[in-house]
Design a protein around this motif. Structure first.
Motif, short mmCIF file in Angstrom:
data_model
loop_
_atom_site.label_atom_id
_atom_site.label_comp_id
_atom_site.label_asym_id
_atom_site.label_seq_id
_atom_site.Cartn_x
_atom_site.Cartn_y
_atom_site.Cartn_z
N ILE A 1 -10.43 32.31 -21.58
CA ILE A 1 -11.30 31.95 -20.46
C ILE A 1 -10.74 30.76 -19.68
O ILE A 1 -10.68 30.79 -18.44
CB ILE A 1 -12.72 31.64 -20.96
N THR A 2 -10.31 29.72 -20.38
CA THR A 2 -9.80 28.51 -19.71
C THR A 2 -8.37 28.66 -19.23
O THR A 2 -7.92 27.90 -18.37
CB THR A 2 -9.89 27.31 -20.67
N ASN A 26 -12.90 32.91 -25.64
CA ASN A 26 -11.92 31.87 -25.28
C ASN A 26 -10.84 31.70 -26.35
O ASN A 26 -10.17 30.69 -26.41
CB ASN A 26 -12.63 30.53 -25.04
N LEU A 27 -10.67 32.72 -27.21
CA LEU A 27 -9.62 32.67 -28.22
C LEU A 27 -8.27 32.56 -27.53
O LEU A 27 -7.94 33.39 -26.68
CB LEU A 27 -9.69 33.91 -29.10
N VAL A 77 -2.65 32.54 -17.80
CA VAL A 77 -3.23 33.88 -17.77
C VAL A 77 -4.63 33.83 -18.37
O VAL A 77 -4.84 33.17 -19.40
CB VAL A 77 -2.35 34.89 -18.53
N VAL A 78 -5.59 34.55 -17.75
CA VAL A 78 -6.97 34.60 -18.23
C VAL A 78 -7.43 36.06 -18.30
O VAL A 78 -6.82 36.96 -17.67
CB VAL A 78 -7.93 33.82 -17.32
N LEU A 79 -8.49 36.30 -19.09
CA LEU A 79 -9.11 37.63 -19.15
C LEU A 79 -10.01 37.82 -17.93
O LEU A 79 -10.71 36.89 -17.51
CB LEU A 79 -9.93 37.77 -20.43
N VAL A 80 -10.02 39.06 -17.44
CA VAL A 80 -10.86 39.36 -16.27
C VAL A 80 -12.03 40.25 -16.67
O VAL A 80 -13.20 39.87 -16.53
CB VAL A 80 -10.04 40.02 -15.14
N PHE A 94 -5.21 37.64 -26.83
CA PHE A 94 -6.59 37.48 -26.37
C PHE A 94 -7.51 38.43 -27.14
O PHE A 94 -7.06 39.36 -27.84
CB PHE A 94 -6.69 37.78 -24.87
N ALA A 95 -8.82 38.20 -26.94
CA ALA A 95 -9.82 39.08 -27.58
C ALA A 95 -11.11 39.05 -26.77
O ALA A 95 -11.50 38.01 -26.22
CB ALA A 95 -10.07 38.64 -29.02
N PHE A 96 -11.76 40.22 -26.73
CA PHE A 96 -13.11 40.36 -26.17
C PHE A 96 -14.09 40.41 -27.32
O PHE A 96 -13.76 40.88 -28.42
CB PHE A 96 -13.21 41.61 -25.32
#
Length: 231
Positions: free
Chosen positions: A197-198, A192-193, A179-182, A223-225
Motif C-alpha cells: 500500500i505504501t 501492506n505486506l 510499486v503498489v497494489l491497485v 505482495f499479497a491481498f
C-alpha cells in the motif's frame, strides 16, 4: 800414726804445687757488658695518627669533572621583510567520480509476485499458506523533477508480473520509483505486506539486453491481498 798423717800432708802439698806450676797463666776474659734484663726499647718512628674521619673535602670516589653546557647563541629575530608572505597553495583532494561516470545508463524493468493470503493468516503479515493471484493489477510510480510516471502491469496465473518502463525512465532515476497494489479481480482488499500500500522500493537484480536497448531489472514485493473468508 802421726808420721803417716805428716807424710800424707807433704805428698798432697807437692802434687798441688806441681799442678799450679803446669797450668798456663790465665788472662783476663774480654770485657762483656752484662746483658740487661729487658732489651732496650727503641722509640718507633714518628707516625702521624690517622684521623677517625676522612677529611671533609676528600672525595670518596674518583674526582668528577663538571662539564657546563655551552651558552646558547644569542637569538636574533629575522629582519622584517618588505614583502608580505606568500600563501602556500593547498591542493584539494581529488573528487570521487560521479555514479553517472562509472555506471552505464540503462532502461528500467520491474518484476514481482502477487498472492492472496489464506484465511488462517488473514490480517497477518505472512505468506504462509498463500496462493498466487491471477489478474491482479500493480502500478509503477516514479516522482522526479522532469516526469511523473505511472505504468501498470497485470499478473499471470503464477501471480508474476513484468513490465518495461518508458525510455524516459533510466537506472539513474530508479531510486525515485516504487510499486503498489491497485486492484484484484475478485474485489479483494490489498495488504501492506512488503509495502503493497505504501510502496515497495526497487531492488537491483541484473541487466539484460533487448531489441529496445540495455535494461536493468529491479524486483519488488512479494505482495499479497487479503482473502474473503466465511465467518
Amino acid at each position: 800414726m802421726a808420721l803417716l798423717i805428716l807424710f800424707l800432708l807433704m805428698t798432697s802439698f807437692t802434687v798441688f804445687a806441681k799442678e799450679l806450676y803446669t797450668l798456663p797463666p790465665t788472662s783476663s776474659p774480654p770485657h762483656i757488658s752484662p746483658s740487661p734484663l729487658h732489651p732496650p726499647t727503641h722509640s718507633p718512628p714518628h707516625i702521624s695518627p690517622s684521623p677517625l674521619h676522612p677529611p671533609p673535602h676528600s672525595p670518596l670516589g674518583p674526582p668528577h669533572h663538571h662539564h657546563h653546557p655551552p651558552a646558547p647563541a644569542p637569538f636574533h629575530s629575522p629582519a622584517p621583510s618588505s614583502k608580505p608572505p606568500t600563501h602556500t597553495h593547498v591542493k584539494k583532494p581529488p573528487t570521487s567520480p560521479k555514479v553517472h561516470d562509472t555506471i552505464p545508463r540503462t532502461f528500467v524493468a520491474v518484476q514481482g509476485v502477487v498472492n492472496v493470503k489464506s484465511c488462517q493468516y488473514a490480517r497477518i503479515d505472512t505468506l504462509l499458506g498463500a496462493t498466487p493471484l491471477l489478474g491482479a493489477i500493480v502500478k509503477l510510480q516514479c516522482n522526479n523533477t522532469k516526469y511523473n510516471l505511472v505504468q501498470t502491469a497485470e499478473t499471470d496465473k503464477n501471480g508474476y508480473f513484468f513490465l518495461e518502463g518508458p525510455k524516459t525512465l533510466t537506472n539513474y532515476g530508479a531510486h525515485k520509483c516504487n510499486v503498489v497494489l491497485v486492484i484484484a479481480p475478485t474485489g479483494l482488499d490489498p495488504s501492506n505486506l512488503n509495502g503493497g500500500i505504501t510502496g515497495s522500493p526497487l531492488r537491483l537484480e541484473k541487466t539484460y539486453d533487448s531489441p529496445k536497448g540495455l535494461f536493468t531489472v529491479y524486483s519488488v514485493g512479494p505482495f499479497a491481498f487479503e482473502p474473503k473468508c466465511p465467518h
